[in-house]
Design a protein around this motif. Structure first.
Motif, PDB file in Angstrom:
ATOM      1  N   LEU A  88     -19.881  -9.526 -51.143  1.00  0.00           N
ATOM      2  CA  LEU A  88     -19.734 -10.404 -49.843  1.00  0.00           C
ATOM      3  C   LEU A  88     -18.549 -10.975 -49.888  1.00  0.00           C
ATOM      4  N   PRO A  89     -17.723 -11.562 -48.929  1.00  0.00           N
ATOM      5  CA  PRO A  89     -17.962 -11.772 -47.604  1.00  0.00           C
ATOM      6  C   PRO A  89     -17.728 -10.077 -46.919  1.00  0.00           C
ATOM      7  N   ILE A  90     -18.422 -10.146 -46.020  1.00  0.00           N
ATOM      8  CA  ILE A  90     -18.551  -8.794 -45.044  1.00  0.00           C
ATOM      9  C   ILE A  90     -19.022  -8.990 -43.652  1.00  0.00           C
ATOM     10  N   GLU A  91     -18.133  -8.268 -42.870  1.00  0.00           N
ATOM     11  CA  GLU A  91     -18.059  -8.296 -41.408  1.00  0.00           C
ATOM     12  C   GLU A  91     -18.786  -6.747 -40.977  1.00  0.00           C
ATOM     13  N   VAL A  92     -19.744  -6.915 -40.272  1.00  0.00           N
ATOM     14  CA  VAL A  92     -20.433  -5.377 -39.972  1.00  0.00           C
ATOM     15  C   VAL A  92     -20.639  -5.373 -38.456  1.00  0.00           C
ATOM     16  N   LYS A  93     -20.073  -4.215 -37.621  1.00  0.00           N
ATOM     17  CA  LYS A  93     -20.182  -4.225 -36.425  1.00  0.00           C
ATOM     18  C   LYS A  93     -20.921  -2.991 -36.095  1.00  0.00           C
ATOM     19  N   PHE A  94     -21.925  -2.910 -35.249  1.00  0.00           N
ATOM     20  CA  PHE A  94     -22.274  -1.857 -34.642  1.00  0.00           C
ATOM     21  C   PHE A  94     -21.721  -1.478 -33.067  1.00  0.00           C
ATOM     22  N   ILE A  95     -20.878  -0.211 -32.984  1.00  0.00           N
ATOM     23  CA  ILE A  95     -20.249  -0.036 -31.803  1.00  0.00           C
ATOM     24  C   ILE A  95     -20.535   1.109 -31.210  1.00  0.00           C
ATOM     25  N   ASN A  96     -20.464   1.385 -29.712  1.00  0.00           N
ATOM     26  CA  ASN A  96     -20.622   2.374 -28.893  1.00  0.00           C
ATOM     27  C   ASN A  96     -22.223   2.498 -28.903  1.00  0.00           C
ATOM     28  N   MET A  97     -23.093   1.478 -28.943  1.00  0.00           N
ATOM     29  CA  MET A  97     -24.447   1.792 -28.782  1.00  0.00           C
ATOM     30  C   MET A  97     -24.760   2.060 -27.235  1.00  0.00           C
ATOM     31  N   SER A  98     -25.881   2.975 -27.060  1.00  0.00           N
ATOM     32  CA  SER A  98     -26.487   2.944 -25.707  1.00  0.00           C
ATOM     33  C   SER A  98     -27.457   2.275 -25.599  1.00  0.00           C
ATOM     34  N   MET A  99     -27.988   2.077 -24.147  1.00  0.00           N
ATOM     35  CA  MET A  99     -29.135   1.261 -24.185  1.00  0.00           C
ATOM     36  C   MET A  99     -30.502   1.886 -24.761  1.00  0.00           C
ATOM     37  N   ASN A 100     -30.579   3.309 -24.813  1.00  0.00           N
ATOM     38  CA  ASN A 100     -31.766   3.936 -25.742  1.00  0.00           C
ATOM     39  C   ASN A 100     -31.515   3.558 -26.958  1.00  0.00           C
ATOM     40  N   GLN A 101     -30.306   3.510 -27.835  1.00  0.00           N
ATOM     41  CA  GLN A 101     -30.167   3.309 -28.981  1.00  0.00           C
ATOM     42  C   GLN A 101     -30.590   1.782 -29.297  1.00  0.00           C
ATOM     43  N   LEU A 102     -30.211   0.822 -28.511  1.00  0.00           N
ATOM     44  CA  LEU A 102     -30.731  -0.665 -28.603  1.00  0.00           C
ATOM     45  C   LEU A 102     -32.399  -0.698 -28.903  1.00  0.00           C
ATOM     46  N   GLU A 103     -32.879   0.133 -28.247  1.00  0.00           N
ATOM     47  CA  GLU A 103     -34.496   0.147 -28.403  1.00  0.00           C
ATOM     48  C   GLU A 103     -34.717   1.058 -29.640  1.00  0.00           C
ATOM     49  N   THR A 104     -34.106   2.059 -29.954  1.00  0.00           N
ATOM     50  CA  THR A 104     -34.358   3.020 -31.057  1.00  0.00           C
ATOM     51  C   THR A 104     -34.035   2.114 -32.581  1.00  0.00           C
ATOM     52  N   PHE A 105     -33.075   1.507 -32.466  1.00  0.00           N
ATOM     53  CA  PHE A 105     -32.676   0.995 -33.653  1.00  0.00           C
ATOM     54  C   PHE A 105     -32.824  -0.600 -33.664  1.00  0.00           C
ATOM     55  N   ASP A 106     -33.828  -1.049 -32.785  1.00  0.00           N
ATOM     56  CA  ASP A 106     -34.323  -2.386 -32.644  1.00  0.00           C
ATOM     57  C   ASP A 106     -34.443  -3.200 -33.884  1.00  0.00           C
ATOM     58  N   ARG A 107     -35.146  -2.453 -34.901  1.00  0.00           N
ATOM     59  CA  ARG A 107     -35.506  -3.221 -36.136  1.00  0.00           C
ATOM     60  C   ARG A 107     -34.095  -3.344 -36.921  1.00  0.00           C
ATOM     61  N   LEU A 108     -33.457  -2.451 -36.847  1.00  0.00           N
ATOM     62  CA  LEU A 108     -32.336  -2.383 -37.594  1.00  0.00           C
ATOM     63  C   LEU A 108     -31.442  -3.435 -37.274  1.00  0.00           C
ATOM     64  N   ILE A 109     -31.149  -3.666 -35.827  1.00  0.00           N
ATOM     65  CA  ILE A 109     -30.528  -4.699 -35.436  1.00  0.00           C
ATOM     66  C   ILE A 109     -31.088  -6.113 -35.849  1.00  0.00           C
ATOM     67  N   GLN A 110     -32.652  -6.092 -35.709  1.00  0.00           N
ATOM     68  CA  GLN A 110     -33.061  -7.470 -36.168  1.00  0.00           C
ATOM     69  C   GLN A 110     -32.695  -7.649 -37.731  1.00  0.00           C
ATOM     70  N   LEU A 111     -32.722  -6.757 -38.479  1.00  0.00           N
ATOM     71  CA  LEU A 111     -32.487  -6.826 -39.774  1.00  0.00           C
ATOM     72  C   LEU A 111     -31.254  -7.432 -40.268  1.00  0.00           C
ATOM     73  N   PHE A 112     -30.171  -6.781 -39.371  1.00  0.00           N
ATOM     74  CA  PHE A 112     -28.871  -7.522 -39.499  1.00  0.00           C
ATOM     75  C   PHE A 112     -28.740  -8.834 -39.067  1.00  0.00           C
ATOM     76  N   GLU A 113     -29.461  -8.934 -38.030  1.00  0.00           N
ATOM     77  CA  GLU A 113     -29.104 -10.527 -37.360  1.00  0.00           C
ATOM     78  C   GLU A 113     -29.742 -11.478 -38.389  1.00  0.00           C
ATOM     79  N   GLU A 114     -30.793 -11.043 -38.900  1.00  0.00           N
ATOM     80  CA  GLU A 114     -31.828 -11.875 -39.825  1.00  0.00           C
ATOM     81  C   GLU A 114     -30.714 -12.147 -41.070  1.00  0.00           C
TER      82      GLU A 114
END
Length: 93
Positions: free
Chosen positions: A48-74
């Motif tokens: 650390l420190p680190i900056e992480v970005k997920f780019i070019n996500m589709s609406m379907n990927q938001l659902e598919t990777f929902d738990r992954l996104i939540q993990l990074f937000e937490e």
């Protein structure tokens, strides 16, 4: 601050993400390729420190990777200024 971007035009599955994360986040060799292991590595093993970005996500990927996104937000919430996370939808049109 290290900056890492995951391009979801090249990521179709969690397995794809874990392979990319292994190298981009410099995860330890014992990384277990699951969300619990990823949490442990993000909150205890990566530099650390680190900056992480997920780019070019589709609406379907938001659902598919929902738990992954939540993990990074937490992680961003828990680690404060040392960990930044954002995700971006793919431009349509």
């Amino acid at each position: 601050m290290k900056k890492v971007a995951f391009d979801f035009e090249r990521i179709g599955t969690l397995s794809d993400f874990y392979k990319m994360a292994q190298s981009q986040l410099e995860l330890p060799s014992h990384f277990g390729n699951n969300l619990d292991a990823l949490w442990d590595c993000i909150t205890g093993d990566i530099a650390l420190p680190i900056e992480v970005k997920f780019i070019n996500m589709s609406m379907n990927q938001l659902e598919t990777f929902d738990r992954l996104i939540q993990l990074f937000e937490e992680a961003a919430e828990q680690l404060g200024d040392d960990f930044s996370f954002e995700y971006y939808l793919k431009a349509v049109g």
